[in-house]
Design an enzyme around this catalytic site. Structure first.
Site, PDB file in Angstrom:
ATOM      1  N   SER A  96       0.816  -1.254   0.153  1.00  0.00           N
ATOM      2  CA  SER A  96       0.010  -0.108   0.077  1.00  0.00           C
ATOM      3  C   SER A  96       0.780   1.235  -0.099  1.00  0.00           C
ATOM      4  CB  SER A  96      -1.002  -0.141   1.111  1.00  0.00           C
ATOM      5  OG  SER A  96      -1.937   0.964   1.307  1.00  0.00           O
ATOM      6  N   ASN A 120      -0.098  -4.463  -3.438  1.00  0.00           N
ATOM      7  CA  ASN A 120      -1.442  -3.574  -3.260  1.00  0.00           C
ATOM      8  C   ASN A 120      -1.212  -1.845  -3.510  1.00  0.00           C
ATOM      9  OD1 ASN A 120      -1.545  -6.284  -1.644  1.00  0.00           O
ATOM     10  ND2 ASN A 120      -3.542  -5.728  -2.479  1.00  0.00           N
ATOM     11  N   HIS A 241      -7.335  -6.058   0.005  1.00  0.00           N
ATOM     12  CA  HIS A 241      -6.454  -5.275   0.162  1.00  0.00           C
ATOM     13  C   HIS A 241      -5.140  -5.882   1.230  1.00  0.00           C
ATOM     14  CE1 HIS A 241      -4.098  -1.568  -0.182  1.00  0.00           C
ATOM     15  NE2 HIS A 241      -4.025  -1.403   1.135  1.00  0.00           N
TER      16      HIS A 241
END
Length: 272
Positions: A96, A120, A241
């Site tokens: 992320s 991700n 996620h």
């Protein structure tokens, strides 16, 4: 897992987990998370690698960055931390926001990076997605930390997903809200910072996401992989996620294959 701490040359404290011996594997978590969020990867790769999982600034026991830091400030902080830890060439995997930092590290500090893995990650958000993420950043800056918002996006209804959701909820509840808000602001504004730089990254690049990740989409992963000279996209079906926690065996297998890409072949521009 027991955190270690270290003072950087500028006096800032960093916290991190370190296990194992061998070629270094550095793990960078996402906004609101912590080094422990890489638990399945630490346990697996500490058998073969020196694994270092950093707490990003304002998370865990790592000090906040001053002012209103941008993504490039988190990249520079990571480079300083790794050099202070005695690292020269490392394999770096980020999740992320950690993926954005990892990409920045490969661009701004190529002397540090052997291989790059972006899990991700986000890439050129749509205008609608940009408005939504910036609105959440503004809410966090005002002290509103509704953890159900991200949890609803990140997890499905299976028993395994719900077990991971409980652990992630614990981490989100204990995070330093000031550090969370600062990092989220950088994350909200950071998807374009290095978006044009993928052609400059000649390290083996794994770009991995999950089919059900609405914000770090398979389309984004494939676009990043196509732009990278040695890019490979992997999409794990049926997850969202937090795929490194909900599908650890599949993520670990993809990371193991990435770590096995010969660096000599990479330097010759060969695609894995």
């Amino acid at each position: 897992m027991t955190l270690q701490t270290l003072r950087l040359s500028d006096g800032q404290q960093i916290s991190y987990l370190e296990y194992g011996l061998g070629e270094p594997l550095v793990l960078l978590h996402g906004v609101g998370m912590c080094a422990e969020a890489w638990g399945p990867q630490i346990a697996h790769f500490a058998k073969t690698n020196r694994v270092i999982a950093l707490d990003m600034p304002g998370h865990g026991l790592s000090d906040l960055l001053p002012g209103q830091p941008e993504l490039t400030d988190y990249v520079a902080w990571t480079a300083r931390a790794l050099r202070q830890l005695g690292c020269s060439f490392v394999n770096v995997a980020g999740h992320s926001m950690g993926a954005l930092i990892a990409v920045g590290l490969a661009v701004d500090h190529p002397d540090l990076v052997l291989r790059l893995a972006a899990l991700n990650g986000v890439y050129r958000r749509t205008p609608e997605a940009r408005v939504a993420v910036q609105a959440r950043a503004a809410a966090l800056a005002e002290g509103a930390n509704d953890i159900e918002v991200p949890l609803a996006r990140w997890f499905g209804d299976t028993a395994a997903e719900q077990a991971a959701r409980m652990q992630v909820a614990h981490w989100l509840r204990r995070v330093n809200l000031q550090g969370y808000a600062a990092a989220y602001r950088a994350f909200a504004n950071g998807d374009l910072v290095y978006s044009e730089a993928w052609p400059l990254i000649h390290s083996p690049a794994l770009i991995l996401t999950a089919s059900g990740d609405a914000n770090s989409t398979p389309q984004m992963a494939k676009a990043m992989a196509k732009a990278a000279p040695m890019g490979q996209a992997v999409v794990i079906e049926g997850h969202r996620h937090m795929v490194n926690l909900t599908a650890p065996a599949q993520v670990n297998a993809a990371l193991a294959a990435w770590l096995a890409v010969p660096l000599l072949a990479a330097k010759k521009g060969m695609r894995a």
